[in-house]
Scaffold this motif. Sequence first.
Motif, short mmCIF file in Angstrom:
data_model
loop_
_atom_site.label_atom_id
_atom_site.label_comp_id
_atom_site.label_asym_id
_atom_site.label_seq_id
_atom_site.Cartn_x
_atom_site.Cartn_y
_atom_site.Cartn_z
N PHE A 52 88.50 42.66 32.18
CA PHE A 52 88.01 43.72 31.32
C PHE A 52 86.50 43.88 31.42
O PHE A 52 85.95 44.91 31.08
CB PHE A 52 88.42 43.48 29.87
CG PHE A 52 89.90 43.55 29.67
CD1 PHE A 52 90.62 44.66 30.12
CD2 PHE A 52 90.59 42.52 29.09
CE1 PHE A 52 92.00 44.73 29.97
CE2 PHE A 52 91.96 42.58 28.92
CZ PHE A 52 92.66 43.68 29.37
N TYR A 54 83.32 43.03 34.31
CA TYR A 54 82.97 42.48 35.61
C TYR A 54 81.65 41.73 35.46
O TYR A 54 80.76 42.20 34.76
CB TYR A 54 82.81 43.61 36.65
CG TYR A 54 84.09 44.38 36.90
CD1 TYR A 54 85.30 43.72 36.97
CD2 TYR A 54 84.05 45.75 37.10
CE1 TYR A 54 86.47 44.42 37.20
CE2 TYR A 54 85.23 46.45 37.34
CZ TYR A 54 86.43 45.79 37.39
OH TYR A 54 87.58 46.47 37.62
N THR A 69 86.24 41.70 41.02
CA THR A 69 86.28 43.10 40.55
C THR A 69 87.69 43.68 40.64
O THR A 69 87.85 44.89 40.65
CB THR A 69 85.31 43.97 41.36
OG1 THR A 69 85.71 43.89 42.74
CG2 THR A 69 83.88 43.52 41.22
N LEU A 70 88.68 42.82 40.68
CA LEU A 70 90.06 43.31 40.69
C LEU A 70 90.40 43.88 39.30
O LEU A 70 89.99 43.34 38.29
CB LEU A 70 91.00 42.15 41.02
CG LEU A 70 92.45 42.51 41.34
CD1 LEU A 70 92.51 43.34 42.62
CD2 LEU A 70 93.28 41.24 41.51
N GLN A 71 91.13 45.01 39.30
CA GLN A 71 91.50 45.63 38.02
C GLN A 71 92.39 44.69 37.21
O GLN A 71 93.18 43.94 37.78
CB GLN A 71 92.27 46.91 38.29
CG GLN A 71 91.52 47.89 39.13
CD GLN A 71 91.51 49.26 38.51
OE1 GLN A 71 92.24 49.53 37.57
NE2 GLN A 71 90.66 50.12 39.02
N PRO A 72 92.33 44.76 35.88
CA PRO A 72 93.09 43.82 35.05
C PRO A 72 94.60 43.89 35.31
O PRO A 72 95.28 42.87 35.23
CB PRO A 72 92.76 44.22 33.62
CG PRO A 72 91.95 45.46 33.69
CD PRO A 72 91.46 45.63 35.08
N ASN A 73 95.10 45.09 35.60
CA ASN A 73 96.55 45.22 35.77
C ASN A 73 97.05 44.64 37.10
O ASN A 73 98.23 44.55 37.32
CB ASN A 73 96.99 46.68 35.64
CG ASN A 73 96.20 47.60 36.52
OD1 ASN A 73 95.00 47.41 36.69
ND2 ASN A 73 96.84 48.58 37.10
N ARG B 474 97.15 47.01 29.75
CA ARG B 474 96.57 46.78 31.09
C ARG B 474 96.83 45.35 31.55
O ARG B 474 97.16 45.11 32.70
CB ARG B 474 95.06 47.03 31.05
CG ARG B 474 94.68 48.44 30.64
CD ARG B 474 94.70 49.39 31.80
NE ARG B 474 93.49 49.27 32.60
CZ ARG B 474 93.43 49.49 33.90
NH1 ARG B 474 94.52 49.80 34.55
NH2 ARG B 474 92.30 49.39 34.55
N GLY B 477 99.98 44.64 33.21
CA GLY B 477 100.20 45.18 34.55
C GLY B 477 100.22 46.69 34.63
O GLY B 477 100.40 47.25 35.71
N ALA B 478 100.05 47.37 33.49
CA ALA B 478 100.13 48.82 33.51
C ALA B 478 98.83 49.42 34.03
O ALA B 478 97.75 48.96 33.67
CB ALA B 478 100.43 49.35 32.12
#
Lengths: 356, 571
Positions: A52, A54, A69-73, B474, B477-478
Amino acid sequence: MKSVRIENVTKKFGNVLGVSELNLEVKPGEFFTFLGPSGCGKTTTLRMIAGFYYPTTGKVYFDGQDVTTLQPNKRNIGMVFQNYALFPHMTVDENIAFGLQVRKLPKSDIRQKVDRIRGLVHLGQYGSRKINELSGGQQQRVALARALVIEPDILLLDEPLSNLDAKLREETRVEIKRIQTELGVTTIYVTHDQTEAMSMSDRIMVMESGLVKQVGTPQEIYHKPNNRFVATFIGETNMLEMKVSSIEGDVVTVESENGLILRGLVNGAAKEVQLAADSTIHVSIRPEAFEAGPGDNTVKGTIEFVEFTGLSVNYIVHVNGTSLKAMIINGGSAIKAVRDEIELHIPPRNLYFLAE
Amino acid sequence: MKQQAEYQRSWWSRATQSPYFVYLLISPLFLILFAYVVYPFYSTFLQSFAGNDTLANYRKFFSLESTANLEALWNSVYISIISVICCAVVGVTMAFLLERYEFPGRRLLSVLVLVPMALPPLVGVLSFTFLYGESGIFPRFFQHLFSLEEVPFSLKGIWGVVVVHTFTMYTYFYLTASAAIKGLDPSLEEAATSLGAGRIRVWTKVILPMLTPSIIASSLLVFMVSMASYTAPLMFGVERTMTMQIYLARTNGNLDMAATQSTILSIVSILFLLIMRWYQNRRNYQNLSKGVSVHRSEVTSKPLKTISIILSFAGTLILILPILVLILISFSKDGSWTIQILPTDYTLDHYKALFTDERTWRPIWNSIQMGAVATVGNILFGVAAAYAMVRLSFKGKSLLDTLIMIPWALPGTVVAVNLIAAFSTESPFAFNQVLIGTFWILPLAYFVRHLPLVFRSTSASLLQLDQSVEEASRSLGASWWYTFRRIVLPLTLSGIIAGTLLALVQSIGEFVASILLYSTTTIPLSVAIFQKLYAFKFGTACAYGVLQILLILIVLLISEKLSKGSAGSAI
Ligand SMILES: Nc1ncnc2c1ncn2[C@@H]1O[C@H](COP(=O)(O)OP(=O)(O)O)[C@@H](O)[C@H]1O
Ligand SMILES: [Mg+2]
């Protein structure tokens, strides 16, 4: 089950420092706790692991893979929020199933997994309840079930018990630990409550003002604190500033300004402490270090305060101009009253020397 | 291959991680505001300086030789000040009576007190002229009663405008004042009384200071709305007001002058908007309405009771009559009502015609279509802007908020003039088309005028939705879009719908900008009402009006349900 490594991470919010130059390694399956006073950067660190935030600089790795920097999902984490953050428009089951639906599992699998995890958190018959029909403790369990059902690589919990009342908190604490042990998931737990941290964790990271003060097992943190902050933050202690008057063999003699003389052992010192004659150091004496009657390091003083807890008798004793907290295990002997004289002693191995 | 994917991902994540990425996301919002708010305003501004001598129009406006414009400015200000005073007196008094006293008829009155909000401006003025105008029911009745040569009194001119303003706008004061009174802790007053403070002292030291913020906020609002008022001056024939002058200049083809007048009126409106926002930010909202039960004092003494019954009956009558008269006339045969007190012949034809006669139905259908197009725009823009405002962090938030509020603060007349200035030639913002004279100009005007409605109600819902709920989704995994669809939308839907319905009915009833912009092929409902009126087809005009009121009532009902529902499910 993955490991987490944080390398030189600094997070700034504009000019406000969240955390600074943080390094950390969490082993697979470990129950790891961030402990520290409010505002010390626990949540900030956790949210960088969740994705959430970075980091401003530095890297985050899961099992050696760079996820900075990978997205949380995309991280396959399970997270339990302080306010639970349940979806208010869904039932218990719909909440739990959400992550599985995102992963496009077949309906029958979802059913099965949801049922199993609902059993695990003891919410068997509550599947079709609306969220606002649950008590705080039950909501807590739903949040936990929802995070666990996706079989996360890492489970993150941010002060999950702080909205529960004291009794429920203890129950749920045991429960979380039980489930974590059963599933063996790598867990990072954030709290400002030392009892929670001490009782649940494999290892604890103590933080203050965005800095790591110490990482270690609960025993290490308690018995071998690296600095005064950790020593006073974890448990109770008498912290005295004293001068080293002599070192003979493995015996260190220290003296306070108003003439209190105590002896400790050379190996009873924190890592960075350089013991040298005439240097000033800090001495930490836990209340339970005191023993009744005379002996090595006898201290005589007047009782300022007495408290009987059943398990122990707690005294505040005025010795040579200093007030010392002492805790004597209740052995059935007579309890003294305020203004009585008392004689106690401190076995030298119970003195602990700190630099700063 | 894999490496490339890796590379693209890192390129994308680097882009999204950039602190400037958010500006890319919000740029469409600013582009729309620039194209349809700033640029039209600027076009008008430029046009006001047109001619050989750049300041000629302004010199003319302020010239002391032909004082029409200055008079209009003065009249507008004068009417607005008087309106504020009247609205304040009526609104605050009503709030006090209804919140603090128990008397026969209070319940009915406290429902009816909001009737003016259900009246579209044009329809409201219409019913007032039918009731109290020169050939209205009451003046005629007294004329017949006393067998007079002429009507003894009638609503006209500036005072007609003020009465209509008071009727339609006192609700602003009523709503804020009654909210403030509900929030007044009765124990505060009791404490003051127990300390020996007399009635007057309690009033001046305790009650008034607590009410001041709401009174000031409402005053600013009523002043602004009065300055923008166009329908009432039009119907009561007060030509010397700013909005009427703009309308006349525009219809006489004096576009440069219309632009100058618009610019001056805009400056006044925007100034008031800024003062209002400054004031609201400065004042801290104290929400004390937590379960403090306000006790109502019963009116007990005999004479007071009689007076209160008479007054509440009169109030009920005044509030309900405008709607009753519309219903009555909607059943009257066109042309049958000339010098009688009430129409003599009645028929159902007007209502049948609404849905069967193509020419009568047409304007309704036009308005529904144009309103729907505008509302779809309002939804897309409003939801996106609300999300950006509440959830993203970027510089220029208050600019965004102000730009959304400005078209709402601008008089409809000015919005129309601005759009004319911008879109009567080909414009890149209209895909190189001329919009004036086409179907599209009115939906655009409605979109601009109702910009804040969906935006406001959606941001209110979003503010209640804790960000961690989105983060939970999120973390499970969404993707952002999946989260938006399954979590954010369902949880803010009641707010979005409330704003949408409001925007839709307001668009369907919009008159002020429509009258300046409509094209003859797509005449909107409100303009049709106006035309029927001037063709003496009162019956049809009123049937249109009743239809609109029904629509508004339905919307109010749904919104009420929605707001209750969402309050119940919020944890
Ligand atoms: N989004 C944010 N914006 C600005 N400052 C923040 C933000 N989040 C945290 N901080 C600051 O960073 C520091 C650490 O906060 P946090 O990690 O929330 O502490 P903790 O969870 O240990 O109580 C605090 O000084 C806090 O004010
Ligand atoms: Mg925190």
